[in-house]
Enzyme design. Sequence first.
Site: not given
Ligand code: G3H
Ligand code: 13P
Ligand code: ZN
Length: 309
Positions: A50, A82, A104, A134, A178-179, A213, A254-255
């Site tokens: 990311s 990502d 995105d 997306e 997410h999250g 996911a 995505n995880i």
């Molecule tokens: O979709 C987001 C991912 O979980 C990445 O999270 O932006 O905190 O690195 P982050």
């Molecule tokens: P989670 O927060 O559910 O793990 O999703 C991660 C994600 O979509 C990263 O792009």
């Molecule tokens: Zn994502």
Amino acid sequence: MALVTSTEMFRKAYDEGYAVGAFNVNNMEIVQGITEAANELKAPVILQCSAGARKYANGVYLKNLVASAVELTDIPIVLHLDHGADFDICKDCIDSGFTSVMIDGSSKAYEDNIALTKKVVEYAHSKGVVVEGELGTLAGKEDDVENEFSSYTRPEEVEDFVTRTGVDSLAIAIGTSHGAYKFKPGDKPQLRFDILEEVGRRLPGFPIVLHGASSVPQEFVRTINELGGRMPDAIGIPEEMLAQAAKMAVCKINIDSDIRLGMTAAIRRHFVEHPDHFDPRQYLGDARVAVKEMVAHKIVDVLGCAGKA
Ligand code: G3H
Ligand code: 13P
Ligand code: ZN
């Protein structure tokens, strides 16, 4: 094995009814845990960075950590951006050796999303890199962008979007988010399989992506809170639903949050059991094992991609 694009990975995943795991990487232990699990299980894997990961670790470190994993394993690995927010971030990653990027544009107006995605696709394809777009928005937090409300993908838009942009895969919104705080205990998470089916019918053979996911395994939330954490109670997406989606048109899942939970629980456990420890290799070693176990579980029980490398 070399760093690859996801083209062949997704073709095989679609035809054989499984999904490839896309796991977020932020440091060496995460890269090692994920790729050791995938290598032992002979599973293809996508390592994704990311903007927050690139800011934390520096993209050069991440790229070279992934290069080390490619050298040390015998599985196909994709290096993916990502949630690329604009053309320049995507270009930067393409120029520095990523094999796949996500642009995105999901929070933009439909025509603006098309124009931006098309521009990234044209540049990426000229360099042999593939692109994920997306349509539809997920609730939750991605980097600094907080989406309070989600809107499901409209199946009637997908053919037009894919044809006009030339994207190689499409992330859709069918109820994931997410999250680590997706739903309150007692809520009934639902995935809109009707939307997924309709998208699959309109785009035969085309790889679909699910973000957000993580399933937020309750044993990890419990461990963290029993050992001094203060996480609100929350549940995620049931793994049976994700396993079902993986058998359909979904080729990439995505995880990230589940890896964070596994690592945090392991580190909290480490310090309770060894209050005298201060060598980071000891607690980060435990965290790396937790990543490996989490990823192995996802590969075998959710994604169905063991032995597909
Ligand atoms: O979709 C987001 C991912 O979980 C990445 O999270 O932006 O905190 O690195 P982050
Ligand atoms: P989670 O927060 O559910 O793990 O999703 C991660 C994600 O979509 C990263 O792009
Ligand atoms: Zn994502």
